[in-house]
Design an enzyme around this catalytic site. Structure first.
Site, PDB file in Angstrom:
ATOM      1  N   ASP A 147      41.350  42.615  41.360  1.00 46.56           N
ATOM      2  CA  ASP A 147      39.980  42.990  41.006  1.00 46.56           C
ATOM      3  C   ASP A 147      40.042  44.328  40.281  1.00 46.56           C
ATOM      4  O   ASP A 147      40.541  45.314  40.834  1.00 46.56           O
ATOM      5  CB  ASP A 147      39.107  43.124  42.258  1.00 46.56           C
ATOM      6  N   CYS A 182      41.503  40.673  45.984  1.00 42.27           N
ATOM      7  CA  CYS A 182      40.630  39.832  46.799  1.00 42.27           C
ATOM      8  C   CYS A 182      41.176  39.732  48.221  1.00 42.27           C
ATOM      9  O   CYS A 182      42.381  39.560  48.436  1.00 42.27           O
ATOM     10  CB  CYS A 182      40.522  38.444  46.175  1.00 42.27           C
ATOM     11  N   GLY A 237      34.812  34.182  37.091  1.00 39.83           N
ATOM     12  CA  GLY A 237      34.017  32.994  37.346  1.00 39.83           C
ATOM     13  C   GLY A 237      32.575  33.136  36.909  1.00 39.83           C
ATOM     14  O   GLY A 237      31.673  32.553  37.508  1.00 39.83           O
ATOM     15  N   HIS A 262      34.928  43.666  46.863  1.00 33.41           N
ATOM     16  CA  HIS A 262      34.394  44.797  46.099  1.00 33.41           C
ATOM     17  C   HIS A 262      33.484  45.677  46.955  1.00 33.41           C
ATOM     18  O   HIS A 262      33.615  46.919  46.970  1.00 33.41           O
ATOM     19  CB  HIS A 262      33.565  44.305  44.908  1.00 33.41           C
ATOM     20  N   GLU A 263      32.532  45.036  47.631  1.00 32.49           N
ATOM     21  CA  GLU A 263      31.540  45.774  48.409  1.00 32.49           C
ATOM     22  C   GLU A 263      32.206  46.590  49.512  1.00 32.49           C
ATOM     23  O   GLU A 263      31.792  47.718  49.813  1.00 32.49           O
ATOM     24  CB  GLU A 263      30.538  44.789  49.041  1.00 32.49           C
ATOM     25  N   ILE A 294      27.636  38.036  50.054  1.00 29.44           N
ATOM     26  CA  ILE A 294      27.771  36.651  49.600  1.00 29.44           C
ATOM     27  C   ILE A 294      29.148  36.463  48.971  1.00 29.44           C
ATOM     28  O   ILE A 294      29.539  37.224  48.078  1.00 29.44           O
ATOM     29  CB  ILE A 294      26.659  36.287  48.604  1.00 29.44           C
ATOM     30  N   GLU A 295      29.873  35.489  49.461  1.00 22.60           N
ATOM     31  CA  GLU A 295      31.221  35.240  48.953  1.00 22.60           C
ATOM     32  C   GLU A 295      31.124  34.690  47.531  1.00 22.60           C
ATOM     33  O   GLU A 295      30.365  33.764  47.258  1.00 22.60           O
ATOM     34  CB  GLU A 295      31.932  34.262  49.893  1.00 22.60           C
ATOM     35  N   SER A 296      31.913  35.256  46.625  1.00 24.24           N
ATOM     36  CA  SER A 296      31.684  35.032  45.196  1.00 24.24           C
ATOM     37  C   SER A 296      32.043  33.619  44.730  1.00 24.24           C
ATOM     38  O   SER A 296      31.374  33.068  43.848  1.00 24.24           O
ATOM     39  CB  SER A 296      32.453  36.070  44.368  1.00 24.24           C
ATOM     40  N   LYS A 297      33.103  33.007  45.278  1.00 19.60           N
ATOM     41  CA  LYS A 297      33.419  31.642  44.842  1.00 19.60           C
ATOM     42  C   LYS A 297      32.301  30.689  45.242  1.00 19.60           C
ATOM     43  O   LYS A 297      31.909  29.804  44.468  1.00 19.60           O
ATOM     44  CB  LYS A 297      34.751  31.168  45.420  1.00 19.60           C
TER      45      LYS A 297
END
Length: 282
Positions: free
Chosen positions: A197, A190, A259, A229-230, A88-91
């Site tokens: 990160d 990122c 965020g 990250h993943e 899942i994209e964090s933004k």
């Protein structure tokens, strides 16, 4: 640099683009990223994953209205199974959570169930969600990774470009050991925005002893590397397996929040407990 940062699957992401905020519930704000983008180049296939694991997310900015219009706040914890088709994209996750702010829910369970359903649909995989009242978390001490920290070695670093071949520096007659190594010098960027990160990584393995200087150089070489990250955690797992072939391997990274979210992925080929304790920089 990643070989897939311009992939068509990433072109529709809101990440790195001006985006309006919505404060009314909208599940369509969630955006998936196929895990295959980084797994295919690594030779990792969904029908024969070399690991199991999860992406543990902490949701610090979660609020909604109860049926009397009173704002509620919680800290959420999500575990997304690494077998899911998408991360899942964090933004988009942040924007999605923001859409709860002025939305009325009948109960905390309704919020939890909504989150679990929407996130599982986006990721196409198993998700578990726990919501905590702030009183449940008050007074919790900071945690730390168990293991030997490798960061204080007296070495010279001249390059910060990613290079997995640092791990090729190993001892042919190295003894078989079982140990846990820790570094707080993991820094990547990122995939889309190239924002930094910051993370800590724990590596537990049983196999030929890993050259600690080589491992530290390898971890530092992520400093200019652009991946989520993943994806970084899976790359670390894959590279250590490729160069050292340990019998057991677990890689767990905890990243600082951005965020209102922190992401803490782990991958393992053995039984592994990944406690979700907040590290000092989190």
């Amino acid at each position: 640099m990643s070989v897939y940062d311009k992939h068509q699957a990433l072109s529709g992401l809101t990440l790195g683009k001006p985006t309006p905020y919505h404060d009314r519930y909208d599940a369509a704000l969630l955006q998936p990223v196929p895990r295959s983008l980084n797994r295919d180049p690594l030779g990792i296939h969904p029908d024969s994953l070399p690991f199991h694991g999860a992406d543990i997310w902490t949701l610090y900015e979660l609020s909604w209205l109860n049926n009397r219009g009173v704002p509620q706040v919680a800290v959420g914890e999500m575990h997304l199974n690494a077998e899911s088709l998408n991360l899942i994209e964090s933004k988009s996750f942040k924007l999605y959570l923001n859409s709860f702010n002025q939305t009325t829910f009948d109960s905390w369970e309704s919020v939890r169930a909504t989150l679990a359903n929407d996130l599982a649909h986006c990721a196409q995989g198993d998700v578990s969600i726990t919501l905590f009242k702030l009183s449940e978390l008050e007074g919790q001490p900071l945690a730390g990774f168990t293991g030997e920290c490798i960061d204080d070695q007296d070495i010279q670093i001249d390059s910060y470009d990613f290079n997995a071949d640092y791990l090729a520096t190993n001892e042919q007659d190295a003894p078989v050991v079982e140990e846990t190594l820790v570094s707080h010098l993991l820094k990547s960027n990122c995939l889309i925005t190239h924002q930094p990160d910051w993370g800590s990584v724990q590596i537990h393995y049983r196999g030929k002893r890993i050259n600690r200087e080589a491992l530290l150089r390898y971890i530092i070489s992520f400093r200019h590397h652009n991946e989520f990250h993943e994806q970084c955690v899976e790359r670390i797992f894959n590279d250590i397996m490729r160069y050292y072939q340990p019998e057991k391997l677990s890689v767990y990274a905890r990243y600082t929040r951005r965020g209102g979210l922190d992401i803490n992925p782990w991958r393992s080929n053995t039984a592994f407990n990944a406690p979700n304790g907040r590290l000092p920089r989190q």
